[in-house]
Design a protein around this motif. Structure first.
Motif, PDB file in Angstrom:
ATOM      1  N   LEU B 138       0.610  10.877  -7.131  1.00 30.70           N
ATOM      2  CA  LEU B 138       0.049  10.216  -8.193  1.00 30.70           C
ATOM      3  C   LEU B 138       0.619  10.071  -9.649  1.00 30.70           C
ATOM      4  O   LEU B 138       0.501   9.205 -10.377  1.00 30.70           O
ATOM      5  CB  LEU B 138      -1.581  10.745  -8.547  1.00 30.70           C
ATOM      6  CG  LEU B 138      -2.514  10.538  -7.445  1.00 30.70           C
ATOM      7  CD1 LEU B 138      -4.107  11.063  -7.979  1.00 30.70           C
ATOM      8  CD2 LEU B 138      -2.859   9.191  -6.814  1.00 30.70           C
ATOM      9  N   ARG B 139       1.416  11.104  -9.555  1.00 28.81           N
ATOM     10  CA  ARG B 139       2.408  11.131 -11.008  1.00 28.81           C
ATOM     11  C   ARG B 139       3.271  10.122 -10.916  1.00 28.81           C
ATOM     12  O   ARG B 139       4.135  10.020 -11.734  1.00 28.81           O
ATOM     13  CB  ARG B 139       2.829  12.705 -11.328  1.00 28.81           C
ATOM     14  CG  ARG B 139       1.675  13.373 -11.562  1.00 28.81           C
ATOM     15  CD  ARG B 139       1.943  14.925 -11.920  1.00 28.81           C
ATOM     16  NE  ARG B 139       2.937  14.688 -13.024  1.00 28.81           N
ATOM     17  CZ  ARG B 139       3.838  15.932 -13.230  1.00 28.81           C
ATOM     18  NH1 ARG B 139       3.636  17.069 -12.592  1.00 28.81           N
ATOM     19  NH2 ARG B 139       4.498  15.844 -14.540  1.00 28.81           N
ATOM     20  N   PRO B 268       3.008   6.153  -1.839  1.00 26.57           N
ATOM     21  CA  PRO B 268       2.630   4.905  -1.217  1.00 26.57           C
ATOM     22  C   PRO B 268       3.757   3.790  -1.846  1.00 26.57           C
ATOM     23  O   PRO B 268       4.037   3.798  -2.845  1.00 26.57           O
ATOM     24  CB  PRO B 268       1.153   4.627  -1.860  1.00 26.57           C
ATOM     25  CG  PRO B 268       0.827   5.969  -2.411  1.00 26.57           C
ATOM     26  CD  PRO B 268       1.935   6.748  -2.873  1.00 26.57           C
ATOM     27  N   THR B 321      -6.500  12.568   1.680  1.00 29.48           N
ATOM     28  CA  THR B 321      -7.061  13.263   0.838  1.00 29.48           C
ATOM     29  C   THR B 321      -7.693  12.274  -0.425  1.00 29.48           C
ATOM     30  O   THR B 321      -8.534  12.714  -1.142  1.00 29.48           O
ATOM     31  CB  THR B 321      -6.174  14.398   0.000  1.00 29.48           C
ATOM     32  OG1 THR B 321      -4.797  13.492  -0.182  1.00 29.48           O
ATOM     33  CG2 THR B 321      -5.810  15.377   1.051  1.00 29.48           C
ATOM     34  N   LEU B 322      -6.950  11.058  -0.417  1.00 29.21           N
ATOM     35  CA  LEU B 322      -7.262  10.393  -1.523  1.00 29.21           C
ATOM     36  C   LEU B 322      -7.843   8.951  -1.030  1.00 29.21           C
ATOM     37  O   LEU B 322      -8.376   8.095  -2.019  1.00 29.21           O
ATOM     38  CB  LEU B 322      -6.084  10.139  -2.541  1.00 29.21           C
ATOM     39  CG  LEU B 322      -5.424  11.283  -3.091  1.00 29.21           C
ATOM     40  CD1 LEU B 322      -3.870  10.688  -3.617  1.00 29.21           C
ATOM     41  CD2 LEU B 322      -6.157  11.768  -4.306  1.00 29.21           C
ATOM     42  N   GLY B 323      -7.724   8.655   0.096  1.00 28.81           N
ATOM     43  CA  GLY B 323      -7.985   7.334   0.468  1.00 28.81           C
ATOM     44  C   GLY B 323      -7.086   6.263   0.276  1.00 28.81           C
ATOM     45  O   GLY B 323      -7.324   5.100   0.033  1.00 28.81           O
ATOM     46  N   VAL B 324      -5.768   6.640  -0.125  1.00 23.69           N
ATOM     47  CA  VAL B 324      -4.542   5.786  -0.432  1.00 23.69           C
ATOM     48  C   VAL B 324      -3.620   5.893   0.679  1.00 23.69           C
ATOM     49  O   VAL B 324      -3.060   7.007   0.861  1.00 23.69           O
ATOM     50  CB  VAL B 324      -4.139   6.192  -1.656  1.00 23.69           C
ATOM     51  CG1 VAL B 324      -2.835   5.362  -1.869  1.00 23.69           C
ATOM     52  CG2 VAL B 324      -5.175   6.000  -2.940  1.00 23.69           C
ATOM     53  N   PRO B 325      -3.528   4.845   1.500  1.00 23.73           N
ATOM     54  CA  PRO B 325      -2.681   4.819   2.617  1.00 23.73           C
ATOM     55  C   PRO B 325      -1.035   4.923   2.258  1.00 23.73           C
ATOM     56  O   PRO B 325      -0.837   4.343   1.159  1.00 23.73           O
ATOM     57  CB  PRO B 325      -2.615   3.290   3.277  1.00 23.73           C
ATOM     58  CG  PRO B 325      -3.427   2.745   2.335  1.00 23.73           C
ATOM     59  CD  PRO B 325      -4.206   3.312   1.284  1.00 23.73           C
ATOM     60  N   ALA B 331      -2.714   2.656   6.649  1.00 24.66           N
ATOM     61  CA  ALA B 331      -3.712   1.672   6.124  1.00 24.66           C
ATOM     62  C   ALA B 331      -4.508   1.185   7.303  1.00 24.66           C
ATOM     63  O   ALA B 331      -5.441   1.107   7.276  1.00 24.66           O
ATOM     64  CB  ALA B 331      -3.001   0.464   5.680  1.00 24.66           C
ATOM     65  N   LEU B 334      -6.519   4.181   8.314  1.00 27.06           N
ATOM     66  CA  LEU B 334      -7.504   4.422   7.431  1.00 27.06           C
ATOM     67  C   LEU B 334      -8.722   3.507   7.492  1.00 27.06           C
ATOM     68  O   LEU B 334     -10.016   3.888   7.417  1.00 27.06           O
ATOM     69  CB  LEU B 334      -6.904   4.139   5.893  1.00 27.06           C
ATOM     70  CG  LEU B 334      -8.116   4.317   4.558  1.00 27.06           C
ATOM     71  CD1 LEU B 334      -8.508   5.452   4.603  1.00 27.06           C
ATOM     72  CD2 LEU B 334      -7.213   3.890   3.446  1.00 27.06           C
ATOM     73  N   GLY B 335      -8.545   2.239   7.901  1.00 30.17           N
ATOM     74  CA  GLY B 335      -9.528   1.227   8.283  1.00 30.17           C
ATOM     75  C   GLY B 335     -10.183   1.793   9.412  1.00 30.17           C
ATOM     76  O   GLY B 335     -11.577   1.701   9.556  1.00 30.17           O
ATOM     77  N   LEU B 338     -12.722   4.538   8.375  1.00 27.07           N
ATOM     78  CA  LEU B 338     -13.703   4.012   7.606  1.00 27.07           C
ATOM     79  C   LEU B 338     -14.767   3.300   8.552  1.00 27.07           C
ATOM     80  O   LEU B 338     -16.155   3.234   8.434  1.00 27.07           O
ATOM     81  CB  LEU B 338     -13.429   2.955   6.606  1.00 27.07           C
ATOM     82  CG  LEU B 338     -12.771   3.443   5.268  1.00 27.07           C
ATOM     83  CD1 LEU B 338     -11.826   2.358   4.476  1.00 27.07           C
ATOM     84  CD2 LEU B 338     -13.310   4.439   4.611  1.00 27.07           C
ATOM     85  N   ARG B 343     -15.328   9.122   5.450  1.00 30.44           N
ATOM     86  CA  ARG B 343     -14.812   8.745   3.928  1.00 30.44           C
ATOM     87  C   ARG B 343     -13.661   9.718   3.739  1.00 30.44           C
ATOM     88  O   ARG B 343     -13.925  10.985   3.709  1.00 30.44           O
ATOM     89  CB  ARG B 343     -15.792   8.954   2.979  1.00 30.44           C
ATOM     90  CG  ARG B 343     -16.969   7.965   3.068  1.00 30.44           C
ATOM     91  CD  ARG B 343     -17.103   7.053   1.866  1.00 30.44           C
ATOM     92  NE  ARG B 343     -17.912   5.750   2.460  1.00 30.44           N
ATOM     93  CZ  ARG B 343     -17.590   4.608   3.132  1.00 30.44           C
ATOM     94  NH1 ARG B 343     -16.254   4.323   3.250  1.00 30.44           N
ATOM     95  NH2 ARG B 343     -18.446   4.042   3.429  1.00 30.44           N
TER      96      ARG B 343
END
Lengths: 328, 521
Positions: B138-139, B268, B321-325, B331, B334-335, B338, B343
């Motif tokens: 994320l950084r 990502p 862990t973050l829901g960010v593909p 992606a 992830l779909g 969901l 989640r």
């Protein structure tokens, strides 16, 4: 199987080309709707696989095949924020066998703001709008901003300094941010990301101050974010704790609407047949439940209602964008 | 955690599950080997079939398929110089020269072992380091992505071992091609010349096929002689044991590349297309004999393939862990998560522990299965292709390239783009400008542009927004790495010159100490 499909589509392309040059026998007559569809239909998405449109289409696929009595094949034609697919659609055979996902406000704003988007809004005949995802304004969970009032106060402190991310240019996120700027008399800087997938980490990592995103992200991201407002008229049933923009004093109701379109010359009875199929699919209890779980809003706009909605939104956007001097 | 990990392991040992992983891996490999059919597309096509299964089996099948598809991309890269996916660009750089030397079997074995080790490293990181690595990713903001792309571009300096100037010309051509289409930020339409299909820009996969494969096809045809052989067949056949020994004798390269792949996979927006190139560059830099890269160096193949399979596990870290593909196929997966009401988030590992760990372990099992499958089926496939005479091979490859370019978006325009770039690449090759540096510019151009414009927009609060590109800690590290990467070939040359001079001084002593007697890394 793959190569057979490819072969079929190559043959199909040749057939279309022949028909276009007048060599084919005119088989697609007016009364064709009675027995439509007689072969597999093609559900094309002008976006990458994995996004909201894809998830929706996957949920519909099986039920749609049941209702139509023919297999439904999903394929992708991404590029240009959807523009590539839509401009291609205007050049496909208007026989109803190929329909494409189409989104508002994309199909309004792209032709309005781009010199040459490759299509005009009127070139697409909207069959049905089955779903919407309202805009939602998110901040990181550890942000000082607790509600919309805080957000606006922070934005007023230093005009232009606050950055709000979102998915793409000329999208609902983009126009939603511009509308908020306009209504609240603030000036936040909108930064477009290539999609929700890249916008979210920018928010979580603190690279943008806030995110104009869509409601499904609220439950998807859980307690990593705080949703300070949703752009619906009333609070959403799945999100009872998240206030609307309206109840915090700003009448912002907007979002992305998803539906399907066909080329404008497609016969009305075929369009109606497809619309009826989507309407029926939209009543399937399993699908309704899945939509609610993902914070999608079920919509039911038939061919005529879809045009009305489009005209209405178009007027709103045109007014705003003209005032902001963004319309070329 | 270890309890659920054990459960996951046990679940994977059930024969039905092993069979599912095997089917997934095999079909993934077959699809990945087709140029133009990307892992993303394959996974998307597979999703409807998994709806009929329970969530665990469905996810296991998708995961194994994804792992196999990334590995499968190496086959066409090695055998016919057509990277099946952007993740295998660097594989072609040395894999295809090995084929021309008659050593394609060696390259396949290298790719297999690399993919296996990389895949396992990614999975290990996913199991043990997911939360800290996810927050590290994320950084990376727009500024960091800009510098990642610049760092990637510095690879041109080491790719173009012949002439830096020609490499730069190629890179600039690639950057120019990357500006075609709708601007990634701002949405302006650029250089489409009124052709709506160009709005989406120069599509990467058709460009890859055109730039790499078409020049080779032209070369094959230009050989004229009717029974021209594509490869030098005078060589002795390698023995499997010897090949494995040579590849495994440099574990550092295998592991380093897998780690690079994992880290790049976590970001990502970067993914396999960047990871394989960075790992290739690092392998070359660390090598005792960098001049052999590009001429058929097995370490290059190993590095690229180890890195791209590392991105599989790495990419799932932010996804779960973050829901960010982390990568495009993520992606889609992830779909699917969901759709099954799962989640993503740290809780996913506790609330749905058995499912998550079964899925993760299945990725590892799939990586393990690639070894026997690759060593048997992969080598068999290679023998088949090599046995084909050129007069069948050249038209066969041409058909494959056209199908591949067409399939990605069902677009004839893409086929023309592919052919035009191919002919241009052939002519450019004649003057010494290689396709690789063009591809590098094309891949990284839009990442750099997006990072640059977004970085300036998001730091609108700074007095001078562009200064933020030079003040953030991770950016500074990336800048230092870029500078080092540009200067490295020169430093290396100077060092080589020095040692050569030192050796010359000792000409009195006929038994000169060879400077490179130390074992390779």
């Amino acid at each position: 199987m793959k190569s057979r499909r490819m072969f079929a589509s190559i043959v199909g392309t040749i057939a279309v080309a022949l028909a276009a040059t007048g060599c084919g026998g005119g088989e697609a007559g007016g009364g064709a709707a009675e027995n439509f569809p007689q072969k597999r239909v093609e559900y094309i998405l002008p976006f990458d696989a994995g996004g909201e449109s894809d998830i929706t289409a996957r949920l519909q696929q099986e039920k749609l095949a049941e209702v139509l009595g023919q297999a439904v094949n999903i394929s992708y034609k991404p590029g240009g924020g959807g523009a590539l697919g839509w401009s291609e659609l205007t050049r496909t055979a208007p026989d109803g066998y190929k329909f494409m996902g189409s989104n508002l406000p994309h199909i309004i704003l792209q032709p309005m703001l781009r010199d040459d988007a490759g299509y005009e809004t009127e070139d697409l005949k909207q069959v049905y709008i089955f779903q919407s995802t309202p805009n939602a304004l998110l901040v990181p969970a550890d942000s000082d901003i607790q509600n919309l009032e805080d957000f606006i106060a922070a934005a007023k402190e230093d005009p232009g300094a606050m950055s709000v991310g979102g998915s793409g240019d000329f999208t609902a996120n983009h126009i939603g941010t511009l509308m908020l700027n306009d209504m609240a008399g603030i000036d936040v800087t909108y930064t477009p990301f290539s999609g929700t997938g890249t916008a979210v980490p920018a928010l979580l990592g603190g690279h943008v101050d806030a995110l104009m995103s869509y409601t499904p992200q609220i439950s998807q991201l859980g307690d990593q974010v705080r949703a300070i407002a949703v752009a619906t008229e009333e609070r959403m049933p799945g999100l009872p704790d998240v206030p609307t923009f309206a109840e915090q004093g700003y009448d912002l109701v907007d979002g992305a609407y998803r539906g399907v379109s066909v080329p404008s010359e497609t016969p009305d009875d075929i369009v109606q047949k497809l619309a009826d199929a989507f309407e029926e699919v939209n009543q399937d209890p399993e699908l309704v439940e899945a939509f609610e779980e993902q914070a999608f809003v079920l919509e039911n706009y038939g061919p005529d209602e879809a045009v009305e909605l489009t005209e209405e939104r178009k007027a709103v956007y045109e007014d705003l964008l003209t005032r902001l001097e963004l319309v070329p | 955690m270890f309890e659920v990990l054990g459960q996951g392991l046990l679940a994977n040992l059930a024969p039905s599950m092993l069979l599912l992983v095997l089917i997934g891996t095999l079909s993934g490999m077959a699809l990945g080997a087709m140029p133009g059919l990307s892992a993303t597309m394959g996974v998307a096509l597979l999703v409807p079939f998994t709806f009929a299964m329970d969530p665990t089996s469905g996810l296991v099948l998708l995961g194994a398929f994804y792992m196999g598809a990334i590995y499968g991309g190496s086959f066409t890269a090695i055998l016919v110089n057509a990277p099946g996916t952007p993740s295998s660009i660097a594989t072609a750089l040395d894999g295809y020269p090995l084929t021309r030397k008659g050593r394609s079997e060696f390259a396949i074995v290298g790719a297999t072992m690399g993919s296996f080790v990389g895949g396992i490293i990614g999975v290990i990181a996913l199991i043990f380091l997911a939360p800290p690595l996810a927050s590290f990713s994320l950084r990376f903001g727009p500024q960091e992505y800009f510098w990642v792309a610049i760092f990637g571009l510095t690879i041109i300096a080491s790719l173009a071992s012949g002439s830096l100037l020609k490499g730069l010309i190629g890179g600039l051509l690639g950057l120019l091609l990357a500006t075609v289409g709708i601007a990634p930020v701002g949405g302006d339409v650029r250089f489409t010349f009124g052709e709506p299909m160009l709005q989406g820009g120069i599509p990467l996969v058709p460009a890859l096929i055109g730039l790499f494969t078409i020049p080779e096809v032209i070369r094959l045809i230009a050989l004229r002689t009717r029974d021209a052989q594509m490869v030098d067949e005078t060589r002795q056949k390698d023995r499997l044991g010897g090949m494995l020994k040579e590849i495994l004798s440099r574990p550092v390269n295998l592991i380093r590349s897998g780690v690079i792949g994992t880290i790049v996979g976590i970001l990502p927006g970067a993914g396999g297309s960047v990871a394989n190139l960075v790992a290739y560059n690092e392998a070359k830099r660390a090598s005792k004999h960098p001049e052999t890269f590009g001429e058929g160096e097995i370490d290059g193949v190993v590095a690229s393939e180890s890195a791209n399979n590392g991105t599989v596990g790495g990419g799932f870290i932010p996804t779960l862990t973050l829901g960010v593909p982390g990568t495009p196929p993520d992606a889609i997966i992830l779909g699917v998560l969901l759709l099954h009401g799962l989640r993503p988030g740290a809780e996913l590992f506790t609330t749905s522990g058995p499912l998550v760990y079964t899925f993760i372990i299945a990725l590892a099992v799939s990586a393990v299965m690639m070894v026997p499958v690759g060593l048997v089926a992969g080598r068999g496939l290679q023998r088949g292709v090599m046995a084909l005479p050129v007069r069948y091979l050249a038209p066969g490859i041409t058909v494959l390239t056209i199908i591949g370019a067409y399939a990605i978006r069902s677009s004839v325009v893409d086929v023309f783009i592919m052919l035009a770039l191919g002919v241009a690449a052939y002519l450019l090759q004649r003057v010494g400008i290689g396709g690789a540096s063009i591809v590098l510019g094309l891949v990284l151009g839009s990442i750099a542009e997006t990072g640059l414009v977004q970085g300036i927009l998001t730091s609108a609060d700074a007095a001078l927004p562009w200064t933020t590109f030079f003040t953030r800690p991770i950016s500074l590290v990336l800048i230092a790495m870029s500078v080092l990467s540009v200067l490295w070939p020169f430093l290396q040359k100077r060092r080589a010159a020095k040692t050569a001079a030192a050796v010359n001084d000792k000409t009195a002593n006929p038994v000169s100490q060879r400077p490179d007697t130390g074992e390779g890394d």
